[in-house]
Design an enzyme around this catalytic site. Sequence first.
Site: not given
Ligand SMILES: NC(=O)c1ccc[n+]([C@@H]2O[C@H](COP(=O)([O-])OP(=O)(O)OC[C@H]3O[C@@H](n4cnc5c(N)ncnc54)[C@H](O)[C@@H]3O)[C@@H](O)[C@H]2O)c1
Lengths: 565, 565
Positions: A53, A177-178, A273-275, A282, A331, A419
Amino acid sequence: MTNPRHNVRDIFPATGTEITAKSWLTEAPLRMLMNNLHPDVAENPHELVVYGGIGRAARTWDDFDQIVACLRDLEDTETLLVQSGKPVGVFRTHKDAPRVLIANSNLVPHWATWEHFNELDKKGLAMYGQMTAGSWIYIGTQGIVQGTYETFAEAGRQHYDGDLTGKWILTAGLGGMGGAQPLAAVMAGACCLAVECDETRADFRIRTRYCDAKAQDLDAALSMIADWTAKGEAKSVALIGNAAEIFPELVRRMKTGDASVPNGRPDIVTDQTSAHDPVHGYLPLGWSVSEWRAKQESDPKSVEKAARASMKAHVAAMVDFWSAGVPTLDYGNNIRQVAKEEGLENAFAFPGFVPAYIRPLFCKGIGPFRWCALSGDPEDIYKTDAKMKELFPDNGHLHNWLDMARERIAFQGLPARICWIGLGDRHRAGLAFNEMVRKGELKAPVVIGRDHLDSGSVASPNRETEAMKDGSDAVSDWPLLNALLNCASGATWVSLHHGGGVGMGFSQHSGMVICCDGSEDADRRIGNVLWNDPATGVMRHADAGYDIAIDCAREHKLNLPAILK
Amino acid sequence: MTNPRHNVRDIFPATGTEITAKSWLTEAPLRMLMNNLHPDVAENPHELVVYGGIGRAARTWDDFDQIVACLRDLEDTETLLVQSGKPVGVFRTHKDAPRVLIANSNLVPHWATWEHFNELDKKGLAMYGQMTAGSWIYIGTQGIVQGTYETFAEAGRQHYDGDLTGKWILTAGLGGMGGAQPLAAVMAGACCLAVECDETRADFRIRTRYCDAKAQDLDAALSMIADWTAKGEAKSVALIGNAAEIFPELVRRMKTGDASVPNGRPDIVTDQTSAHDPVHGYLPLGWSVSEWRAKQESDPKSVEKAARASMKAHVAAMVDFWSAGVPTLDYGNNIRQVAKEEGLENAFAFPGFVPAYIRPLFCKGIGPFRWCALSGDPEDIYKTDAKMKELFPDNGHLHNWLDMARERIAFQGLPARICWIGLGDRHRAGLAFNEMVRKGELKAPVVIGRDHLDSGSVASPNRETEAMKDGSDAVSDWPLLNALLNCASGATWVSLHHGGGVGMGFSQHSGMVICCDGSEDADRRIGNVLWNDPATGVMRHADAGYDIAIDCAREHKLNLPAILK
Ligand SMILES: NC(=O)c1ccc[n+]([C@@H]2O[C@H](COP(=O)([O-])OP(=O)(O)OC[C@H]3O[C@@H](n4cnc5c(N)ncnc54)[C@H](O)[C@@H]3O)[C@@H](O)[C@H]2O)c1
Ligand SMILES: NC(=O)c1ccc[n+]([C@@H]2O[C@H](COP(=O)([O-])OP(=O)(O)OC[C@H]3O[C@@H](n4cnc5c(N)ncnc54)[C@H](O)[C@@H]3O)[C@@H](O)[C@H]2O)c1
């Protein structure tokens, strides 16, 4: 008025052995700050956005410049304070104290909402630090690859007898991240269909070898998946589209037995997604990406409303998959919480990834450990890879991971390695690396850090601490003690954040980085920090009553007075 | 099952020069923990309650015993971690690190409510640390006397030309903190009528010379006030009653011009019931104290409901006084917030005491600095009093305060002194005391600390950071940085709390204590800690745009990069 957050400069960290700060202990945060904004690392570096985000590395470009100037000037008995990306003070401390102390986006709980945060942000009083963005230890998408890989592999073990051949994973979001998801899926042996609304993001993943192919419509993507799964090939496709449309459509096709769906259903479903950020993270259903970006500025309230409604539809589809028996997991983006607030009663029907797959690792202090070569030379990382194998000769899983990582993961910015290792191993790795620096086996010092998503560093009841055994999900004393202890143990920089991962109000967490400059002082500090930091994770899980953690604490002879009475 | 929080033991700190811990750096927290529970210090020591509703020093008696054992065993390169009153870990650090790190009652914001806290508390997973209760630097009611005195005196300056003779202050609550009000009023030259529902509390204040008289009904109390104000005597009376009844009744009498009301109205109105905790802190109208205590256990929800309704009536009366032109102030118990939540629209009509009277002091890093003689000998305090006069020969206000304090304030537990001083003065006092210890002028080491209610240590939008100039009231990066910096500067113990003063969800704050053991190491640490700690307060207020703070920062040559650009 010019936008203090916009600039067209490209930032590259220095590499090599010449330093512009007064020592490696201050050169290290300097390079890592710049590395966070490296064009190959950050998602939107010209706006200071690193990932997740609006996760930023500095509040404004002025602040960035002043942080750089401070770090160049800082003595080895001084400490710089950074408040939400702004360098607010330099104070005299001592040589074993951290050189930088960081606090980002922390808000008094009653006011800890996106609404209040955005109000402050608009006034120039805030910055969202995410986890490693504002604490200068983001290392590109690779930083999350192993966590995602471990998660998919564990899901494979639990649901498919450890064999994901011919299976496919449905997900969304190819951001910082995604974007690791397609590669992690492939490494775990599965195919991956990832829905991403912003084509530039999909292209970024393909360019950096995280994703194999791109499709413009669902049928094209499904036919690729059908082809690969039939052949038993593990490959990935980015589908340009909106998850809130694609997920329900796939549910419909699954329910009607539509032949276009490989295996009749996805084999694992998740989302990234960055929900966590309903204004910036989002894309609402039916909106174009450019309309979305424009309205984030001009009419954030309407963006939020539409995004939240779309997330509800998205999660409803995930619940449908779950109800149909498809392993489905949150996730870590807090999308279930939003859907629940929007009235979807059973939004939490499917579990988060931590209780489902990761907690047993956390119980042993295992989590996303990482290091980065300040020299900029990939050879330094390859040498540390070899050292890791030498240090842990019997850990086949680790050897396997290091081989895959070397083969499949392209470095972004300064070469780095992730790692997952835990208590008892981390300090050994650190001491060995420090010795390599001392002996000149590495060209320059390395820094060692970890994600805030780690065993002892976070309280996040919808993610890392979801469904703790004793119900202590929301107790945030633990990350605060973790930060204080790392500060007291001699970490090079320490940070405390709020709202990372799951957004405002939903998490508190801490980060630490330690520089291996080859000195004997560093040996002492590394010995303490890289032991104490994972030990706090074991402590926290032992206190919550997990046997694995209690056994681990006993095995490592931790002194946990009121826990191991 | 026995109640792990109840015990009939009486706790007294050791005095004199023999120590049972391995050094004074660990003997100091040991004595101070015990001092917090000294029968003359704590409000309800057998339940581990120190002050401020249910502010505790340890989670259970078992935890207390284990903390004691840990401190006796702790080496000078080890650090004990205390999580909400429970000793959870001992880790190797280094000699300049704090010996104890404490985090109390911290909750992830979305769950940071009394409801969730009480649920955890019931399961044995939490402890309310208030401010100095769980961080072992409570020194009895004297700890707040000067703050209350400064507040009343400043109100006198602003509203009555600096002369409170013949004036009277209406307030309520004679608990651990509120009990300072009658004495502070009298020191400032005014009479005081304090409503207190629990007669034992009133008796405690009279026994410890904080209050002069007691009355069983309003008429009796008013006639004493009438008598004293007429004679120009400054004296105080505790009225046994419920503020929610007495305040509205006094409004009624004021409005009808009833002759029983001296001066026709109170001259200043405030309140210090424990309104921050609606279950344990505020007696509902019409209830007996014993019924209230019983129902806190058996039916907390009904207590809360009734208490909140009563607080609304109470605040409505305060708003009436304010509207009638009586200087009225919230004294930091969050009672306006509750009344507002109960539907009293104009609950925030009257200001909090910090923006009204105290902030200019905070801008210079001035706040409730305090020290305590570990010897237990009052002479040690008298010698430090003399040293303070010697160090600050031109500060008439300070001399006057020290004289009054010596004359009027009875020590409780270990002898201690409170003295509001700020940046530039605190470290001088600390270094001088350390030298006195080194030279044997004092019998034993002293510890120096402060309240969490201080210039740089707290974010509390309904109290210390109410109505900040830039709107940054809720930004809690500041107290977190304060704690990290004190940790990095060599404080002996450091704490991070949530919910002190104003209750769950409404504040985050940090504490620090440093031990003057007479060593050269201590000189170095004192020089850093007692400079850096108030400097963070100046920094925070300078960042918010207060000229006094900016001038103070310049005068003291603070290095505040992005603030003093
Ligand atoms: N599970 C984990 O280990 C972990 C680690 C870090 C972050 N996260 C969470 O994962 C999420 C994503 O992180 P990020 O760094 O990739 O964020 P980011 O903002 O860089 O990427 C989010 C992506 O989602 C896309 N997107 C948004 N709405 C969409 C929709 N309706 N349909 C399809 N694509 C859509 C955006 O275009 C963007 O590319 C965040 O909420 C973050 O907090 C999880
Ligand atoms: N302004 C400051 O500097 C400051 C400092 C510390 C604490 N506080 C706040 O002040 C409040 C009081 O603190 P404390 O340590 O004295 O708490 P405490 O719990 O020890 O005392 C509160 C007192 O109020 C009495 N009381 C409760 N309901 C009453 C009613 N309806 N009518 C009359 N009396 C009633 C109780 O019997 C008790 O004696 C707390 O909310 C605390 O957070 C303010």
